[in-house]
Design an enzyme around this catalytic site. Sequence first.
Site, PDB file in Angstrom:
ATOM      1  N   LEU A 290      25.102  23.550   8.248  1.00  0.00           N
ATOM      2  CA  LEU A 290      25.407  24.258   6.994  1.00  0.00           C
ATOM      3  C   LEU A 290      24.376  23.920   5.928  1.00  0.00           C
ATOM      4  O   LEU A 290      23.729  22.871   5.977  1.00  0.00           O
ATOM      5  CB  LEU A 290      26.821  23.902   6.510  1.00  0.00           C
TER       6      LEU A 290
ATOM      7  N   GLU B 152      23.800  23.580   1.701  1.00  0.00           N
ATOM      8  CA  GLU B 152      24.503  23.499   0.423  1.00  0.00           C
ATOM      9  C   GLU B 152      24.287  24.806  -0.323  1.00  0.00           C
ATOM     10  O   GLU B 152      23.219  25.408  -0.248  1.00  0.00           O
ATOM     11  CB  GLU B 152      23.971  22.310  -0.386  1.00  0.00           C
TER      12      GLU B 152
ATOM     13  N   ALA C 107       6.982  30.524  -1.137  1.00  0.00           N
ATOM     14  CA  ALA C 107       6.094  29.465  -1.652  1.00  0.00           C
ATOM     15  C   ALA C 107       6.724  28.857  -2.897  1.00  0.00           C
ATOM     16  O   ALA C 107       7.477  29.515  -3.613  1.00  0.00           O
ATOM     17  CB  ALA C 107       4.734  30.070  -1.976  1.00  0.00           C
TER      18      ALA C 107
ATOM     19  N   LYS D  67      19.085  18.942  16.301  1.00  0.00           N
ATOM     20  CA  LYS D  67      19.254  18.929  14.836  1.00  0.00           C
ATOM     21  C   LYS D  67      17.951  18.534  14.136  1.00  0.00           C
ATOM     22  O   LYS D  67      17.502  19.200  13.209  1.00  0.00           O
ATOM     23  CB  LYS D  67      20.391  17.961  14.461  1.00  0.00           C
TER      24      LYS D  67
ATOM     25  N   THR E  67      23.737  13.719  10.617  1.00  0.00           N
ATOM     26  CA  THR E  67      22.441  13.873  11.277  1.00  0.00           C
ATOM     27  C   THR E  67      21.932  12.484  11.651  1.00  0.00           C
ATOM     28  O   THR E  67      21.730  11.638  10.776  1.00  0.00           O
ATOM     29  CB  THR E  67      21.450  14.566  10.331  1.00  0.00           C
TER      30      THR E  67
ATOM     31  N   GLU F  74      25.621  19.334  12.344  1.00  0.00           N
ATOM     32  CA  GLU F  74      26.026  20.384  11.405  1.00  0.00           C
ATOM     33  C   GLU F  74      24.783  21.048  10.813  1.00  0.00           C
ATOM     34  O   GLU F  74      23.829  20.379  10.460  1.00  0.00           O
ATOM     35  CB  GLU F  74      26.889  19.748  10.293  1.00  0.00           C
TER      36      GLU F  74
ATOM     37  N   LYS G 202      36.918   9.725  -5.280  1.00  0.00           N
ATOM     38  CA  LYS G 202      36.811  11.050  -4.662  1.00  0.00           C
ATOM     39  C   LYS G 202      38.159  11.500  -4.114  1.00  0.00           C
ATOM     40  O   LYS G 202      38.581  12.634  -4.293  1.00  0.00           O
ATOM     41  CB  LYS G 202      35.819  10.989  -3.479  1.00  0.00           C
TER      42      LYS G 202
ATOM     43  N   LEU H 170       9.925  31.433   3.999  1.00  0.00           N
ATOM     44  CA  LEU H 170       8.520  31.713   3.672  1.00  0.00           C
ATOM     45  C   LEU H 170       8.364  31.939   2.171  1.00  0.00           C
ATOM     46  O   LEU H 170       7.580  32.790   1.750  1.00  0.00           O
ATOM     47  CB  LEU H 170       8.018  32.938   4.456  1.00  0.00           C
TER      48      LEU H 170
ATOM     49  N   CYS I  67      18.477  16.621   3.078  1.00  0.00           N
ATOM     50  CA  CYS I  67      18.249  16.830   4.511  1.00  0.00           C
ATOM     51  C   CYS I  67      16.776  16.823   4.901  1.00  0.00           C
ATOM     52  O   CYS I  67      16.326  15.933   5.600  1.00  0.00           O
ATOM     53  CB  CYS I  67      18.927  18.118   4.958  1.00  0.00           C
TER      54      CYS I  67
HETATM   55  P1  NAD Z   1      27.376  12.653   1.218  1.00  0.00           P
HETATM   56  O1  NAD Z   1      26.692  11.456   0.692  1.00  0.00           O
HETATM   57  O2  NAD Z   1      27.641  13.814   0.318  1.00  0.00           O
HETATM   58  O3  NAD Z   1      28.780  12.238   1.860  1.00  0.00           O
HETATM   59  C1  NAD Z   1      28.969  11.094   2.628  1.00  0.00           C
HETATM   60  C2  NAD Z   1      30.363  10.536   2.305  1.00  0.00           C
HETATM   61  O4  NAD Z   1      30.683   9.500   3.226  1.00  0.00           O
HETATM   62  C3  NAD Z   1      30.469   9.921   0.918  1.00  0.00           C
HETATM   63  O5  NAD Z   1      31.526  10.555   0.202  1.00  0.00           O
HETATM   64  C4  NAD Z   1      30.778   8.447   1.190  1.00  0.00           C
HETATM   65  O6  NAD Z   1      31.632   7.867   0.209  1.00  0.00           O
HETATM   66  C5  NAD Z   1      31.462   8.539   2.541  1.00  0.00           C
HETATM   67  N1  NAD Z   1      31.464   7.271   3.310  1.00  0.00           N
HETATM   68  C6  NAD Z   1      30.482   6.374   3.482  1.00  0.00           C
HETATM   69  N2  NAD Z   1      30.910   5.351   4.241  1.00  0.00           N
HETATM   70  C7  NAD Z   1      32.190   5.624   4.580  1.00  0.00           C
HETATM   71  C8  NAD Z   1      33.175   4.957   5.350  1.00  0.00           C
HETATM   72  N3  NAD Z   1      32.913   3.781   5.941  1.00  0.00           N
HETATM   73  N4  NAD Z   1      34.395   5.506   5.467  1.00  0.00           N
HETATM   74  C9  NAD Z   1      34.669   6.685   4.867  1.00  0.00           C
HETATM   75  N5  NAD Z   1      33.771   7.379   4.121  1.00  0.00           N
HETATM   76  C10 NAD Z   1      32.554   6.848   3.983  1.00  0.00           C
HETATM   77  O7  NAD Z   1      26.514  13.133   2.473  1.00  0.00           O
HETATM   78  P2  NAD Z   1      26.395  14.615   3.094  1.00  0.00           P
HETATM   79  O8  NAD Z   1      25.410  15.409   2.330  1.00  0.00           O
HETATM   80  O9  NAD Z   1      27.751  15.153   3.324  1.00  0.00           O
HETATM   81  O10 NAD Z   1      25.724  14.267   4.486  1.00  0.00           O
HETATM   82  C11 NAD Z   1      26.450  13.616   5.523  1.00  0.00           C
HETATM   83  C12 NAD Z   1      25.641  13.704   6.804  1.00  0.00           C
HETATM   84  O11 NAD Z   1      25.503  15.079   7.203  1.00  0.00           O
HETATM   85  C13 NAD Z   1      24.224  13.170   6.705  1.00  0.00           C
HETATM   86  O12 NAD Z   1      23.862  12.604   7.929  1.00  0.00           O
HETATM   87  C14 NAD Z   1      23.390  14.418   6.449  1.00  0.00           C
HETATM   88  O13 NAD Z   1      22.070  14.281   6.870  1.00  0.00           O
HETATM   89  C15 NAD Z   1      24.118  15.423   7.306  1.00  0.00           C
HETATM   90  N6  NAD Z   1      23.959  16.825   6.879  1.00  0.00           N
HETATM   91  C16 NAD Z   1      23.952  17.128   5.547  1.00  0.00           C
HETATM   92  C17 NAD Z   1      23.836  18.462   5.160  1.00  0.00           C
HETATM   93  C18 NAD Z   1      23.820  18.821   3.696  1.00  0.00           C
HETATM   94  O14 NAD Z   1      23.482  19.973   3.391  1.00  0.00           O
HETATM   95  N7  NAD Z   1      24.153  17.935   2.798  1.00  0.00           N
HETATM   96  C19 NAD Z   1      23.733  19.469   6.133  1.00  0.00           C
HETATM   97  C20 NAD Z   1      23.773  19.122   7.488  1.00  0.00           C
HETATM   98  C21 NAD Z   1      23.887  17.780   7.843  1.00  0.00           C
END
Ligand code: NAD
Length: 430
Positions: free
Chosen positions: A153, A155, A252, A204, A121, A151, A35, A250, A260
């Site tokens: 946001l 996707e 369906a 959250k 989260t 957070e 990445k 809302l 999430c």
């Molecule tokens: P993701 O899997 O896309 O990204 C997580 C990243 O963390 C990965 O790239 C992974 O390689 C990296 N990682 C893991 N261990 C690591 C370490 N020790 N050091 C450095 N990097 C490390 O996950 P995401 O969708 O970005 O979600 C992350 C968090 O945010 C979760 O808790 C999720 O619930 C929360 N969240 C997600 C969204 C969403 O829409 N995806 C929205 C709000 C909150």
Amino acid sequence: MKLSVVGCGYVGLVSGACLASLGNEVVCVDIDKRKIALLKKGKMPIYEPGLGDLVRENVRRRRLFFTSDLKRAVRKSDVIFIAVGTPPRPNGGADLSFVENVARTIAEEMNSFKIIVEKSTVPVETGEWIQKTVERYAKKGAKFEVASNPEFLREGTAVKDFMHPDRVILGVESKKAEEALRQIYRPLKVPIVATDIRSAEIIKHASNSFLAMKISFINAISNLCDAAKADVGQVALGVGLDRRIGPAFLNAGIGFGGFCFPKDLAAFIHLSEKLGYDFELLRAVEKINQNQKAVFLKKIDQAIWNVGSKTIGVLGLSFKPDTDDMRFAPSIEIIEALQAQGARVRAFDPHAMPKAGEIFKNVVFCKDSYSACRGSDCLVILTEWDEFKKLDLKKVKKLLNQPVIVDGRNIYRPEEVRALGFRYFSMGRS
Ligand code: NAD
């Protein structure tokens, strides 16, 4: 300020790029070297509208950097956001081992006062666990604070959501941490709610559970509409115009998926149980959501009879439009159930096919929507991408073996599709 964001996923990468564009110097860190290599070349590891340009612009201005060296990033930062994954465990609880690993490395490398912010989260009490972990592994006398900044946001609209949130939540235990985080978010000019860490963590989970509840509620109403021969679209419009309820969430359909809602709901139920509260309401939300896929499969069965001998054209694989994210997408269970009955599947998704290719076996991935229709006995819609709404349905009809559409996202008007000679099935609009 010098910030680092640990985890370059959907949340970390977007947060890092946006925080850089607010004028901070940000280092984004990921354990996944592939990445980081891509990002250093200006290529995005995920599909998210507007993100590539934002990242490249901030890299060019030398405000955004990428590394897999967490230790170095820690030493150089004042504030460290943890945005790693918190995936579900088989029992529904959140797997916090990634958060713990990061907290430990931060502790070992701290060379000055740091604010460690949980952005992932996480269940309530994680802040305290981070505090204990850092105290355990840090040098004696090391100074730090833990804070929570969940957070919100989504996707598909992540950059816009980060830059224009409805509110920013700061869970803090001191004025010093609060002021530092307020300074970071002040340029957004949005309401900032400062709470204690535990309340921020619950905000959250409560927000996501409430939104999931709205979706399951309208899906339950949709099943009722099917039985009563009413129209859930009209019902949702009438209900949603009540300002106390609001029209969002809302729609369906076949239920929610993604990284999430399903996992956060399960984690909140699990956490409530641990705290001695049986959150029956949320268990019902989960049950309705799960059942919705069965409701949809039954509709396909009613539409084409013996599914096993048929070819199904599938449009949409990602859990929602404008993302390539396949995590917990309803398409996975639905396609696997169709294949288990012996159906052949031809599928198209504008952006999720590379990721879907790692999940599905024996699915024919097509070059476009029309190609997925060609020779299929039924067209099934699983994600409401805009381009599917604009298809030339006359052409679709010619390509299908039988003019049958089963629409899990209610993207067409029943009377219009039926006027073209289709047998059309949708959710709650019989
Ligand atoms: P993701 O899997 O896309 O990204 C997580 C990243 O963390 C990965 O790239 C992974 O390689 C990296 N990682 C893991 N261990 C690591 C370490 N020790 N050091 C450095 N990097 C490390 O996950 P995401 O969708 O970005 O979600 C992350 C968090 O945010 C979760 O808790 C999720 O619930 C929360 N969240 C997600 C969204 C969403 O829409 N995806 C929205 C709000 C909150």
